[in-house]
Scaffold this motif. Structure first.
Motif, PDB file in Angstrom:
ATOM      1  N   ARG A 149      -7.082  15.942  11.599  1.00  0.00           N
ATOM      2  CA  ARG A 149      -8.730  15.259  11.867  1.00  0.00           C
ATOM      3  C   ARG A 149      -8.409  14.257  10.759  1.00  0.00           C
ATOM      4  N   SER A 150      -8.846  14.058   9.889  1.00  0.00           N
ATOM      5  CA  SER A 150      -9.459  13.394   8.783  1.00  0.00           C
ATOM      6  C   SER A 150      -8.933  12.069   8.846  1.00  0.00           C
ATOM      7  N   LEU A 151      -7.058  12.414   9.686  1.00  0.00           N
ATOM      8  CA  LEU A 151      -6.323  11.205   8.960  1.00  0.00           C
ATOM      9  C   LEU A 151      -5.972  10.581  10.066  1.00  0.00           C
ATOM     10  N   LYS A 152      -6.666  10.783  11.112  1.00  0.00           N
ATOM     11  CA  LYS A 152      -6.866  10.234  12.696  1.00  0.00           C
ATOM     12  C   LYS A 152      -7.784   9.161  12.504  1.00  0.00           C
ATOM     13  N   GLY A 153      -8.094   8.933  11.630  1.00  0.00           N
ATOM     14  CA  GLY A 153      -9.570   7.272  11.578  1.00  0.00           C
ATOM     15  C   GLY A 153      -8.922   6.791  10.860  1.00  0.00           C
ATOM     16  N   ASN A 154      -9.706   5.256  10.625  1.00  0.00           N
ATOM     17  CA  ASN A 154      -9.733   4.475   9.859  1.00  0.00           C
ATOM     18  C   ASN A 154      -9.730   4.825   8.288  1.00  0.00           C
ATOM     19  N   ASP A 155     -10.570   5.761   8.421  1.00  0.00           N
ATOM     20  CA  ASP A 155     -11.394   5.698   6.100  1.00  0.00           C
ATOM     21  C   ASP A 155     -10.129   6.093   5.532  1.00  0.00           C
ATOM     22  N   PHE A 157     -13.561   7.251  -6.701  1.00  0.00           N
ATOM     23  CA  PHE A 157     -12.071   6.109  -6.028  1.00  0.00           C
ATOM     24  C   PHE A 157     -11.067   4.987  -7.738  1.00  0.00           C
ATOM     25  N   THR A 158     -10.591   5.158  -7.256  1.00  0.00           N
ATOM     26  CA  THR A 158      -9.472   4.765  -8.101  1.00  0.00           C
ATOM     27  C   THR A 158      -9.107   3.805  -7.908  1.00  0.00           C
ATOM     28  N   LYS A 159      -9.077   2.582  -8.842  1.00  0.00           N
ATOM     29  CA  LYS A 159      -8.216   1.247  -8.544  1.00  0.00           C
ATOM     30  C   LYS A 159      -6.402   1.643  -8.549  1.00  0.00           C
ATOM     31  N   MET A 160      -5.857   1.003  -6.957  1.00  0.00           N
ATOM     32  CA  MET A 160      -4.151   1.339  -7.960  1.00  0.00           C
ATOM     33  C   MET A 160      -3.531  -0.106  -8.408  1.00  0.00           C
ATOM     34  N   PRO A 161      -2.592  -0.084  -8.423  1.00  0.00           N
ATOM     35  CA  PRO A 161      -1.762  -1.142  -9.014  1.00  0.00           C
ATOM     36  C   PRO A 161      -1.748  -1.860  -7.901  1.00  0.00           C
ATOM     37  N   GLN A 162      -0.914  -1.466  -6.698  1.00  0.00           N
ATOM     38  CA  GLN A 162      -0.759  -2.111  -5.991  1.00  0.00           C
ATOM     39  C   GLN A 162      -2.156  -2.151  -4.934  1.00  0.00           C
ATOM     40  N   ASN A 163      -1.555  -3.710  -3.988  1.00  0.00           N
ATOM     41  CA  ASN A 163      -2.876  -4.552  -3.273  1.00  0.00           C
ATOM     42  C   ASN A 163      -2.442  -4.896  -2.067  1.00  0.00           C
ATOM     43  N   ASP A 164      -2.428  -3.236  -1.447  1.00  0.00           N
ATOM     44  CA  ASP A 164      -1.925  -2.820   0.259  1.00  0.00           C
ATOM     45  C   ASP A 164      -2.988  -2.338   0.200  1.00  0.00           C
ATOM     46  N   TRP A 165      -2.473  -0.944   1.172  1.00  0.00           N
ATOM     47  CA  TRP A 165      -3.042  -0.109   1.852  1.00  0.00           C
ATOM     48  C   TRP A 165      -2.859   1.296   1.183  1.00  0.00           C
ATOM     49  N   ARG A 166      -1.833   0.657  -0.140  1.00  0.00           N
ATOM     50  CA  ARG A 166      -2.232   1.951  -1.412  1.00  0.00           C
ATOM     51  C   ARG A 166      -3.417   1.585  -2.931  1.00  0.00           C
ATOM     52  N   HIS A 185      -4.539  -1.310   7.175  1.00  0.00           N
ATOM     53  CA  HIS A 185      -3.759  -0.133   7.962  1.00  0.00           C
ATOM     54  C   HIS A 185      -2.069   0.187   7.431  1.00  0.00           C
ATOM     55  N   ARG A 186      -1.258   1.237   7.420  1.00  0.00           N
ATOM     56  CA  ARG A 186       0.386   1.288   6.961  1.00  0.00           C
ATOM     57  C   ARG A 186       0.202   0.867   8.906  1.00  0.00           C
ATOM     58  N   THR A 187      -0.039   1.689   9.161  1.00  0.00           N
ATOM     59  CA  THR A 187      -0.066   1.917  10.994  1.00  0.00           C
ATOM     60  C   THR A 187      -1.303   1.836  11.252  1.00  0.00           C
ATOM     61  N   VAL A 188      -1.515  -0.189  12.506  1.00  0.00           N
ATOM     62  CA  VAL A 188      -2.338   0.591  13.364  1.00  0.00           C
ATOM     63  C   VAL A 188      -2.380   0.278  13.839  1.00  0.00           C
ATOM     64  N   VAL A 189      -2.997   1.347  14.722  1.00  0.00           N
ATOM     65  CA  VAL A 189      -3.307   2.384  15.520  1.00  0.00           C
ATOM     66  C   VAL A 189      -4.516   2.244  16.426  1.00  0.00           C
ATOM     67  N   GLN A 221      -2.401   7.920   4.969  1.00  0.00           N
ATOM     68  CA  GLN A 221      -1.565   8.321   4.615  1.00  0.00           C
ATOM     69  C   GLN A 221      -0.117   7.753   4.753  1.00  0.00           C
ATOM     70  N   SER A 222       0.645   8.302   4.094  1.00  0.00           N
ATOM     71  CA  SER A 222       1.973   7.385   3.246  1.00  0.00           C
ATOM     72  C   SER A 222       3.099   8.349   4.720  1.00  0.00           C
ATOM     73  N   ASN A 223       4.432   7.751   4.365  1.00  0.00           N
ATOM     74  CA  ASN A 223       5.310   8.548   5.326  1.00  0.00           C
ATOM     75  C   ASN A 223       5.706   9.844   5.134  1.00  0.00           C
ATOM     76  N   ASN A 224       4.853  11.344   5.113  1.00  0.00           N
ATOM     77  CA  ASN A 224       5.168  11.724   4.111  1.00  0.00           C
ATOM     78  C   ASN A 224       4.425  13.458   5.352  1.00  0.00           C
ATOM     79  N   TRP A 225       4.329  14.179   4.767  1.00  0.00           N
ATOM     80  CA  TRP A 225       3.629  15.406   5.333  1.00  0.00           C
ATOM     81  C   TRP A 225       2.626  14.781   5.756  1.00  0.00           C
ATOM     82  N   PHE A 226       2.228  15.121   7.448  1.00  0.00           N
ATOM     83  CA  PHE A 226       1.236  14.590   8.349  1.00  0.00           C
ATOM     84  C   PHE A 226       1.126  13.208   8.489  1.00  0.00           C
TER      85      PHE A 226
END
Length: 471
Positions: free
Chosen positions: A76-82, A325-334, A435-439, A85-90
């Protein structure tokens, strides 16, 4: 003739006459290896049966993404906007495509709650028939736990397999099984009947329950009140939601909130704010199957696949103890990860916490036209989390939005609060472009609903293919 072997058949022999060994009492184990006489012949035996059922609820049911109660909440948590999830489990759950009747997600979300609910039905019947030397108070406390647990798992089914209650109480809902041991499939109920059954069990749990319990993985009167609050919240019965939520946490935020514990990793059920939990231990661990922990903690050897929407991160002030929260090197959905959840094989999983009850009470007050009371209660939580918090001037609809945002900030990753609120309020979910996938989900979108599993349709003579028409 079709027989329902999927749900009840799995557990019909769970108290079968396969052993009479009192070794069962030395260490709580699964309930399918002892006789009913041993299982319900003493207070220790009844406690061991309960421990065995609870243990199943937090184990490794089928797979990493279909393992236990945490799998349902994390989905349920992954079905929202906040969260992202990468393309892995879930990953398919995040993409809103994991709902067809032959899929593992659908089958698990149907079978797992039903199996647990069925075991608790057998538990209730066993306690009722028990000739053990226990007091009436002890018997009632055991029964209350059984009723509360059964209601809890039926509630999960109701949330997943139909539109929300206020959409139409007459819509078909999952079957109701009030007696244990039946191998015959029941027809679909209605949402009205389904919620009446849940509320009946919860009222029994409140009436019979005790404040005492072994630890926070067991139900007691406090948890039963919390479950009532959640159910009444979904139904829009705000007067009863307010009372139940108030009773669940005691009514004084200062007594139950502890901001100093917020950054501790969210993995210890002894936390002052936890009402109900799913514990893990090194010798009885679900390991990498504990959903939120190995997927969000990037400091350990977990999966590291869940990121946090930067727009959500920006909702937190720098002085908020929840800004983990931790800022990651990437400047996208990650771009961001969270350190809210610390993973180890003994990480306890939160199910219900006092802040949720405070926010349910505040929302209920507002819905009944008591804006000032709602605002005061909301601010008590906000000030606890952020010493620099300033009380807003919001009223009415704007105050309600503030409460809903606070629910997301407080509960993200724990129970799917964003999805839960969007569905119950019939608001839909709009994802931001990062988002990685905008749905996007429209209000009452069919993707809020899982289809009835094909295995159930094949096994149950009272359910046919038409049950999924329109879904």
């Amino acid at each position: 003739m079709k027989k329902i072997i999927l749900i009840i058949g799995v557990v019909a022999s769970s108290l079968g006459m396969t052993s009479c060994s009192n070794d069962f009492l030395d260490e709580p184990t699964a309930t399918d290896m002892v006789s009913e006489q041993v299982a319900f012949g003493s207070r220790e035996g009844i406690t061991a049966v309960m421990a065995g059922i609870i243990r199943q609820s937090r184990g490794q049911y089928t797979n990493v993404d279909t393992a236990n109660l945490g799998s349902i909440f994390f989905t349920r948590s992954l079905k929202g906007n906040d969260l992202i999830q990468s393309n892995n489990w879930f990953g398919s759950d995040y993409e809103q495509i994991n709902r067809e009747p032959t899929y593992r997600r659908t089958l698990f979300t149907w079978q797992f709650p039903y199996e647990l609910a069925s075991r608790f039905t057998l538990f209730i019947e066993g306690v009722q028939k028990s000739t053990a030397d226990i007091t009436e108070e002890e018997r009632n406390a055991f029964l209350a736990q059984g009723y509360a647990y059964r209601a809890f798992y039926y509630f999960q089914l109701g949330l997943e397999f139909q539109q929300t209650y206020t959409y139409d109480p007459n819509l078909p809902a999952p079957p109701i099984y009030k007696e244990g041991g039946s191998l015959e499939g029941r027809p679909m109920s209605t949402m009205k009947e389904f919620y009446e059954f849940i509320l009946s069990d919860l009222q029994k749990a409140v009436d019979l329950g005790s404040e005492d319990r072994i630890d926070k993985s067991y139900m007691n009167k406090e948890v039963a009140y919390a479950l009532q609050a959640q159910v009444y919240q979904v139904m829009g019965n705000w007067a009863k939601a307010e009372v139940a939520a108030h009773n669940a946490y005691g009514g004084d935020p200062a007594d139950v909130l502890n901001a100093g514990q917020y950054g501790g990793g969210f993995n210890d059920m002894d936390n002052d704010e936890w009402i109900f939990a799913s514990p893990q231990s090194d010798d009885q661990s679900a390991y990498y199957y504990t959903a939120i922990f190995p997927f969000t903690d990037f400091t350990t050897t977990g999966y590291r696949t869940t990121y946090v929407n930067s727009n959500f991160v920006n909702l937190f002030s720098n002085t908020d103890v929840r800004k983990l929260f931790t800022k990651m090197p990437q400047n996208d959905w990650r771009s961001y990860t969270t350190t809210k959840f610390k993973f180890n094989f003994g990480s306890d999983v939160p199910i219900i916490r006092t802040p949720e009850m405070i926010l349910i009470e505040a929302e209920a007050m507002l819905q009944q036209g008591r804006d000032a009371d709602a605002h005061t209660l909301l601010y008590a939580l906000q000030k606890n989390r952020d010493a620099a918090a300033v009380k807003s001037t919001n009223t009415g609809a704007a105050l309600r939005e503030e409460i809903l945002v606070e629910r997301r900030k407080e509960l993200y990753g724990e129970n799917g609060v964003e999805w839960f609120d969007a569905k119950r309020l019939r608001r839909g979910i709009t994802r931001s472009s990062n988002h990685r996938t905008v749905v996007n989900l429209t209000p009452d979108d069919k993707r809020f609903v899982l289809k009835i599993p094909q295995a159930e349709i094949d096994a149950n003579p009272n359910i046919d293919e038409s049950v999924n028409i329109g879904k």
